[in-house]
Design a protein around this motif. Structure first.
Motif, PDB file in Angstrom:
ATOM      1  N   ASP A  55       0.537  -1.376   0.001  1.00 23.35           N
ATOM      2  CA  ASP A  55       0.159   0.040  -0.137  1.00 23.35           C
ATOM      3  C   ASP A  55       0.924   1.438  -0.028  1.00 23.35           C
ATOM      4  O   ASP A  55       1.717   1.245   0.897  1.00 23.35           O
ATOM      5  CB  ASP A  55      -0.979   0.054   1.202  1.00 23.35           C
ATOM      6  CG  ASP A  55      -2.051  -1.308   1.058  1.00 23.35           C
ATOM      7  OD1 ASP A  55      -2.039  -1.890   0.332  1.00 23.35           O
ATOM      8  OD2 ASP A  55      -2.581  -1.299   2.377  1.00 23.35           O
ATOM      9  N   LEU A  56       0.645   2.152  -0.904  1.00 25.47           N
ATOM     10  CA  LEU A  56       1.559   3.305  -0.938  1.00 25.47           C
ATOM     11  C   LEU A  56       0.341   4.447  -0.795  1.00 25.47           C
ATOM     12  O   LEU A  56      -0.707   4.431  -1.370  1.00 25.47           O
ATOM     13  CB  LEU A  56       2.072   3.528  -2.308  1.00 25.47           C
ATOM     14  CG  LEU A  56       3.246   2.844  -2.677  1.00 25.47           C
ATOM     15  CD1 LEU A  56       2.949   1.306  -3.414  1.00 25.47           C
ATOM     16  CD2 LEU A  56       4.243   3.583  -3.516  1.00 25.47           C
ATOM     17  N   SER A  57       0.723   5.302   0.077  1.00 19.96           N
ATOM     18  CA  SER A  57       0.016   6.649   0.534  1.00 19.96           C
ATOM     19  C   SER A  57       0.816   7.886  -0.022  1.00 19.96           C
ATOM     20  O   SER A  57       1.959   7.938   0.379  1.00 19.96           O
ATOM     21  CB  SER A  57      -0.420   6.836   1.741  1.00 19.96           C
ATOM     22  OG  SER A  57      -1.302   5.614   2.184  1.00 19.96           O
ATOM     23  N   TYR A  58       0.060   8.900  -0.572  1.00 18.40           N
ATOM     24  CA  TYR A  58       0.852  10.143  -1.369  1.00 18.40           C
ATOM     25  C   TYR A  58       0.082  11.168  -0.452  1.00 18.40           C
ATOM     26  O   TYR A  58      -0.948  11.129  -0.297  1.00 18.40           O
ATOM     27  CB  TYR A  58       0.632  10.074  -2.592  1.00 18.40           C
ATOM     28  CG  TYR A  58       1.390   8.943  -3.672  1.00 18.40           C
ATOM     29  CD1 TYR A  58       2.692   8.926  -3.531  1.00 18.40           C
ATOM     30  CD2 TYR A  58       0.554   8.182  -3.972  1.00 18.40           C
ATOM     31  CE1 TYR A  58       3.185   7.984  -4.321  1.00 18.40           C
ATOM     32  CE2 TYR A  58       1.318   6.851  -4.805  1.00 18.40           C
ATOM     33  CZ  TYR A  58       2.751   6.921  -4.696  1.00 18.40           C
ATOM     34  OH  TYR A  58       2.997   5.939  -5.415  1.00 18.40           O
ATOM     35  N   GLU A  59       0.838  12.205  -0.408  1.00 12.39           N
ATOM     36  CA  GLU A  59       0.581  13.514   0.166  1.00 12.39           C
ATOM     37  C   GLU A  59      -0.720  14.168  -0.697  1.00 12.39           C
ATOM     38  O   GLU A  59      -1.145  15.261  -0.007  1.00 12.39           O
ATOM     39  CB  GLU A  59       1.667  14.361   0.640  1.00 12.39           C
ATOM     40  CG  GLU A  59       2.555  13.665   1.719  1.00 12.39           C
ATOM     41  CD  GLU A  59       3.481  14.870   1.990  1.00 12.39           C
ATOM     42  OE1 GLU A  59       3.700  15.954   1.467  1.00 12.39           O
ATOM     43  OE2 GLU A  59       4.221  14.310   3.225  1.00 12.39           O
ATOM     44  N   ASN A  60      -0.855  13.881  -1.662  1.00 14.04           N
ATOM     45  CA  ASN A  60      -1.953  14.630  -2.393  1.00 14.04           C
ATOM     46  C   ASN A  60      -3.195  13.726  -2.541  1.00 14.04           C
ATOM     47  O   ASN A  60      -4.103  13.791  -3.341  1.00 14.04           O
ATOM     48  CB  ASN A  60      -1.606  14.785  -3.927  1.00 14.04           C
ATOM     49  CG  ASN A  60      -1.284  13.314  -4.671  1.00 14.04           C
ATOM     50  OD1 ASN A  60      -1.082  12.200  -3.972  1.00 14.04           O
ATOM     51  ND2 ASN A  60      -0.992  13.510  -5.911  1.00 14.04           N
ATOM     52  N   SER A  61      -3.630  12.825  -1.487  1.00 13.57           N
ATOM     53  CA  SER A  61      -4.883  12.105  -1.259  1.00 13.57           C
ATOM     54  C   SER A  61      -4.901  11.110  -2.027  1.00 13.57           C
ATOM     55  O   SER A  61      -5.995  10.718  -2.613  1.00 13.57           O
ATOM     56  CB  SER A  61      -6.013  13.159  -1.132  1.00 13.57           C
ATOM     57  OG  SER A  61      -6.003  14.127   0.169  1.00 13.57           O
ATOM     58  N   HIS A  62      -3.793  10.699  -2.755  1.00 14.20           N
ATOM     59  CA  HIS A  62      -3.980   9.621  -3.662  1.00 14.20           C
ATOM     60  C   HIS A  62      -3.148   8.241  -2.814  1.00 14.20           C
ATOM     61  O   HIS A  62      -2.172   8.343  -2.699  1.00 14.20           O
ATOM     62  CB  HIS A  62      -3.115   9.845  -4.969  1.00 14.20           C
ATOM     63  CG  HIS A  62      -2.848   8.950  -6.062  1.00 14.20           C
ATOM     64  ND1 HIS A  62      -3.951   8.446  -6.921  1.00 14.20           N
ATOM     65  CD2 HIS A  62      -1.808   7.928  -6.074  1.00 14.20           C
ATOM     66  CE1 HIS A  62      -3.480   7.511  -7.608  1.00 14.20           C
ATOM     67  NE2 HIS A  62      -2.256   7.171  -7.204  1.00 14.20           N
ATOM     68  N   ASP A  63      -3.949   7.161  -3.071  1.00 13.98           N
ATOM     69  CA  ASP A  63      -3.403   5.905  -2.654  1.00 13.98           C
ATOM     70  C   ASP A  63      -3.197   4.990  -3.657  1.00 13.98           C
ATOM     71  O   ASP A  63      -4.255   4.961  -4.752  1.00 13.98           O
ATOM     72  CB  ASP A  63      -4.383   5.401  -1.368  1.00 13.98           C
ATOM     73  CG  ASP A  63      -4.494   6.335  -0.188  1.00 13.98           C
ATOM     74  OD1 ASP A  63      -3.361   7.308   0.008  1.00 13.98           O
ATOM     75  OD2 ASP A  63      -5.562   6.374   0.543  1.00 13.98           O
ATOM     76  N   LEU A  64      -2.417   3.918  -3.571  1.00 16.57           N
ATOM     77  CA  LEU A  64      -2.141   2.834  -4.723  1.00 16.57           C
ATOM     78  C   LEU A  64      -1.968   1.516  -3.899  1.00 16.57           C
ATOM     79  O   LEU A  64      -1.146   1.514  -2.968  1.00 16.57           O
ATOM     80  CB  LEU A  64      -1.028   3.128  -5.247  1.00 16.57           C
ATOM     81  CG  LEU A  64      -0.587   2.017  -6.435  1.00 16.57           C
ATOM     82  CD1 LEU A  64      -1.464   1.688  -7.301  1.00 16.57           C
ATOM     83  CD2 LEU A  64       0.722   2.411  -7.094  1.00 16.57           C
ATOM     84  N   LYS A  65      -2.790   0.576  -4.229  1.00 18.79           N
ATOM     85  CA  LYS A  65      -2.888  -0.737  -3.433  1.00 18.79           C
ATOM     86  C   LYS A  65      -2.717  -1.636  -4.592  1.00 18.79           C
ATOM     87  O   LYS A  65      -3.512  -1.949  -5.493  1.00 18.79           O
ATOM     88  CB  LYS A  65      -4.236  -1.131  -2.881  1.00 18.79           C
ATOM     89  CG  LYS A  65      -4.463  -0.003  -1.489  1.00 18.79           C
ATOM     90  CD  LYS A  65      -5.847  -0.157  -0.979  1.00 18.79           C
ATOM     91  CE  LYS A  65      -6.378   0.819   0.022  1.00 18.79           C
ATOM     92  NZ  LYS A  65      -5.495   0.574   1.183  1.00 18.79           N
ATOM     93  N   ILE A  66      -1.494  -2.587  -4.199  1.00 20.68           N
ATOM     94  CA  ILE A  66      -1.167  -3.722  -5.051  1.00 20.68           C
ATOM     95  C   ILE A  66      -1.292  -5.122  -4.339  1.00 20.68           C
ATOM     96  O   ILE A  66      -0.288  -5.002  -3.369  1.00 20.68           O
ATOM     97  CB  ILE A  66      -0.048  -3.409  -6.053  1.00 20.68           C
ATOM     98  CG1 ILE A  66      -0.051  -1.932  -6.754  1.00 20.68           C
ATOM     99  CG2 ILE A  66       0.236  -4.449  -6.972  1.00 20.68           C
ATOM    100  CD1 ILE A  66       1.181  -1.495  -7.487  1.00 20.68           C
ATOM    101  N   LYS A  67      -1.696  -6.152  -4.863  1.00 17.77           N
ATOM    102  CA  LYS A  67      -1.515  -7.350  -4.308  1.00 17.77           C
ATOM    103  C   LYS A  67      -1.738  -8.336  -5.451  1.00 17.77           C
ATOM    104  O   LYS A  67      -2.200  -8.107  -6.729  1.00 17.77           O
ATOM    105  CB  LYS A  67      -2.636  -7.641  -3.249  1.00 17.77           C
ATOM    106  CG  LYS A  67      -3.987  -7.819  -3.813  1.00 17.77           C
ATOM    107  CD  LYS A  67      -5.231  -7.780  -2.835  1.00 17.77           C
ATOM    108  CE  LYS A  67      -6.493  -7.751  -3.327  1.00 17.77           C
ATOM    109  NZ  LYS A  67      -7.444  -8.089  -2.145  1.00 17.77           N
ATOM    110  N   GLY A  68      -1.230  -9.537  -5.149  1.00 16.13           N
ATOM    111  CA  GLY A  68      -1.239 -10.701  -6.029  1.00 16.13           C
ATOM    112  C   GLY A  68      -0.250 -11.800  -5.969  1.00 16.13           C
ATOM    113  O   GLY A  68       0.041 -11.938  -4.730  1.00 16.13           O
TER     114      GLY A  68
END
Length: 373
Positions: free
Chosen positions: A269-282
């Motif tokens: 899980d990556l959280s950015y300071e511009n209210s953008h999040d990225l979640k990757i799993k697999g």
């Protein structure tokens, strides 16, 4: 590499370079040795890789050069250093010279090793279970397994079947985190991994490994402002708040001899300071067989679930499902040839349509030759 490791005890440094490399010892006297390591390769890509023109097939050349040195201080302690660089031929996109590893270390023999500098973290010990392809495969771990980060302090221990690693990330600017072309500012971080290997279960060793990583981004008052040229390269864009990364793998057998199975699970899980999040799993799965003739065949399956969140709103999941296949032939200890193909297995229509890389619904083909010295 195997013969040289037995002679000079540079196992960690040389394995970091390549598990199949050879090395030329240019100095070995009074407990100190220095070796030169290198490789040259040529790879032909199908048009769907988009390596030249607009979907044109092409041939790329690249090389790698490294230096490894070690001094035995006494029966209980040694010091060593390792550095290697990737070099392209200058005629294609992304042509550059990059330092891959660059670190010094202390070897406490049976009590482990401590390394300081640019290197892989504890996660790659887990990811290595399915890192068996060249240009295809590893759709899940390829997001992070190329991240040799500067300013890393890492401790490693192997003994009695146990594999333990812990690393600390110091503050650094322009740090690669994902394989997306961007570099970000990191404040601190750490990773820890542990595993256990059973010596011989039916047809080979059976290993279980897991690891966790946390990275914290630099805050506004502490972040180095990016210059205009750096912004063009991707530096300083999408400021990182934090990344949390967990991985687990199972490896059974030997990739270089007989039957081999490997599986990898990852979630980050990556959280950015511009209210953008990225979640990757697999998951990644591989099955291969190494013949005494020098041929190795491997087939795999990659499933990657990617989801983004902007200002609290989730986007639909992007599913990447791929089947890579590779056939290798090791003609001599210094020369290897391979051919590989990757098929789509019902990926989402919106899966990686960025033509700077390739469309994940395309069939990919590559063939290569490599010489080590």
């Amino acid at each position: 590499l195997r013969q040289f490791m037995n002679k000079s005890l540079l196992a960690i440094a040389l394995v970091a370079f390549s598990t199949a490399s050879s090395a030329a010892v240019i100095y070995d006297k009074d407990g100190t040795n220095l070796s030169v390591i290198g490789r040259i390769q040529a790879v032909a890509y199908s048009g769907n890789y988009n390596k030249a023109g607009s979907d044109d097939s092409t041939l790329w050349n690249s090389s790698r050069f490294g230096l490894a040195g070690r001094t035995n201080v006494n029966d209980y302690f040694a010091v060593y250093g390792f550095a290697d660089w990737d070099m392209a031929d200058g005629c294609f996109r992304d042509s550059r010279t990059d330092a891959r590893h660059m670190y010094v270390g202390t070897d406490f023999k049976k009590y482990g090793k401590l390394q300081f500098g640019k290197q892989l973290g504890s996660l790659y010990d887990v990811q290595n279970a399915t890192d068996t392809f060249e240009e295809t495969g590893i759709k899940l771990q390829s997001n992070t397994n190329r991240s040799r980060r500067p300013g890393t302090i890492r401790y490693m221990y192997q003994g009695y079947g146990v594999n333990f690693s812990a690393s600390y990330q110091t503050a650094a600017d322009n740090v690669p985190i994902l394989n997306d072309g961007y570099k970000r500012s990191v404040k601190s971080g750490y990773s820890v991994g542990i595993g256990y290997t059973f010596d011989n279960i039916v047809f080979g060793p059976l290993s279980f490994k897991t690891a966790y990583e946390l990275l914290n981004g630099q805050k506004d008052g502490d972040r180095v402002a990016a210059t205009a040229p750096e912004v063009q390269k991707g530096y300083g864009s999408t400021d990182l708040d934090n990344m949390k990364h967990v991985a687990a793998s199972i490896a059974w057998g030997n990739q270089q001899e007989g039957l081999y199975f490997g599986t990898l699970f990852e979630n980050y899980d990556l959280s950015y300071e511009n209210s953008h999040d990225l979640k990757i799993k697999g998951i990644e799965l591989v099955c291969g067989y190494a013949f005494e003739s020098g041929f190795v065949t491997t087939i795999g399956y990659n499933l990657v679930d990617k989801k983004t969140k902007d200002f609290g709103v989730d986007s639909p999941s992007t599913m990447t499902r791929r089947i890579p296949v590779i056939v290798r032939f090791k003609a001599t200890p210094n020369a290897e040839f391979w051919t590989e193909v990757e098929f789509d297995a019902n990926s989402s229509d919106n899966a990686n349509n960025d033509k700077k890389t390739h469309n994940n619904k395309d069939t990919l083909f590559a063939a290569g030759a490599r010489y080590w010295f």
